[in-house]
Motif scaffolding. Structure first.
Motif, PDB file in Angstrom:
ATOM      1  N   MET A   1      81.120  -5.352  69.885  1.00  0.00           N
ATOM      2  CA  MET A   1      82.553  -5.416  69.569  1.00  0.00           C
ATOM      3  C   MET A   1      83.277  -6.284  70.602  1.00  0.00           C
ATOM      4  N   SER A   2      84.229  -7.067  70.131  1.00  0.00           N
ATOM      5  CA  SER A   2      84.988  -7.892  71.072  1.00  0.00           C
ATOM      6  C   SER A   2      85.665  -7.029  72.127  1.00  0.00           C
ATOM      7  N   GLU A   3      85.561  -7.462  73.367  1.00  0.00           N
ATOM      8  CA  GLU A   3      86.025  -6.612  74.466  1.00  0.00           C
ATOM      9  C   GLU A   3      87.533  -6.525  74.593  1.00  0.00           C
ATOM     10  N   HIS A   4      88.226  -7.487  74.005  1.00  0.00           N
ATOM     11  CA  HIS A   4      89.680  -7.443  74.140  1.00  0.00           C
ATOM     12  C   HIS A   4      90.331  -6.431  73.209  1.00  0.00           C
ATOM     13  N   LEU A   5      89.550  -5.849  72.308  1.00  0.00           N
ATOM     14  CA  LEU A   5      90.091  -4.835  71.412  1.00  0.00           C
ATOM     15  C   LEU A   5      89.540  -3.464  71.788  1.00  0.00           C
ATOM     16  N   SER A   6      90.428  -2.474  71.843  1.00  0.00           N
ATOM     17  CA  SER A   6      89.942  -1.121  72.108  1.00  0.00           C
ATOM     18  C   SER A   6      89.371  -0.536  70.813  1.00  0.00           C
ATOM     19  N   GLU A   7      88.556   0.498  70.966  1.00  0.00           N
ATOM     20  CA  GLU A   7      87.998   1.146  69.787  1.00  0.00           C
ATOM     21  C   GLU A   7      89.095   1.635  68.853  1.00  0.00           C
TER      22      GLU A   7
END
Ligand SMILES: [Zn+2]
Length: 115
Positions: A1-7
């Protein structure tokens, strides 16, 4: 998952995509009806309403084309959520900011790569 987005952000966006998908599928049924109705009308109606029908038909067809494009965009986005590439630009591999995804959750590319 892209790290700039939180779960949590991804979960929100996924929920929004699913909501839009459901709404789109509903409206596509209405377009189906419109396209089918016009076909039935062709034989039975007079000249004036036939012109109306033809006009409606071309409107419905244009609408259908846009719906099909949107449907595949939303499905692709949901697939990217599944495979963990959601939020990454499909063109330059850069990150798509949450602010952009919030407005266009189906966006496959960052603002720089659009068009
Ligand atoms: Zn990009």
């Amino acid at each position: 998952m892209s790290e700039h987005l939180s779960e949590e952000q991804v979960a929100d966006l996924r929920h929004e995509l699913e909501r839009q998908l459901a709404r789109l599928e509903k409206s596509m049924k209405v377009t189906d009806e419109a396209l089918r109705t016009v076909e039935l009308d062709q034989t039975a109606v007079g000249r004036l309403s036939r012109m109306d029908s033809l006009q409606n038909q071309s409107l419905s067809r244009g609408l259908r084309e846009r719906e099909v494009v949107r449907l595949s965009q939303i499905r692709d986005a949901l697939m990217r959520v599944e495979n963990g590439s959601y939020g990454t630009c499909t063109v330059c591999d850069g990150t798509i900011p949450f602010e952009r995804l919030f407005v266009f959750p189906e966006a496959p590319e960052c603002a720089d790569c659009v068009g």
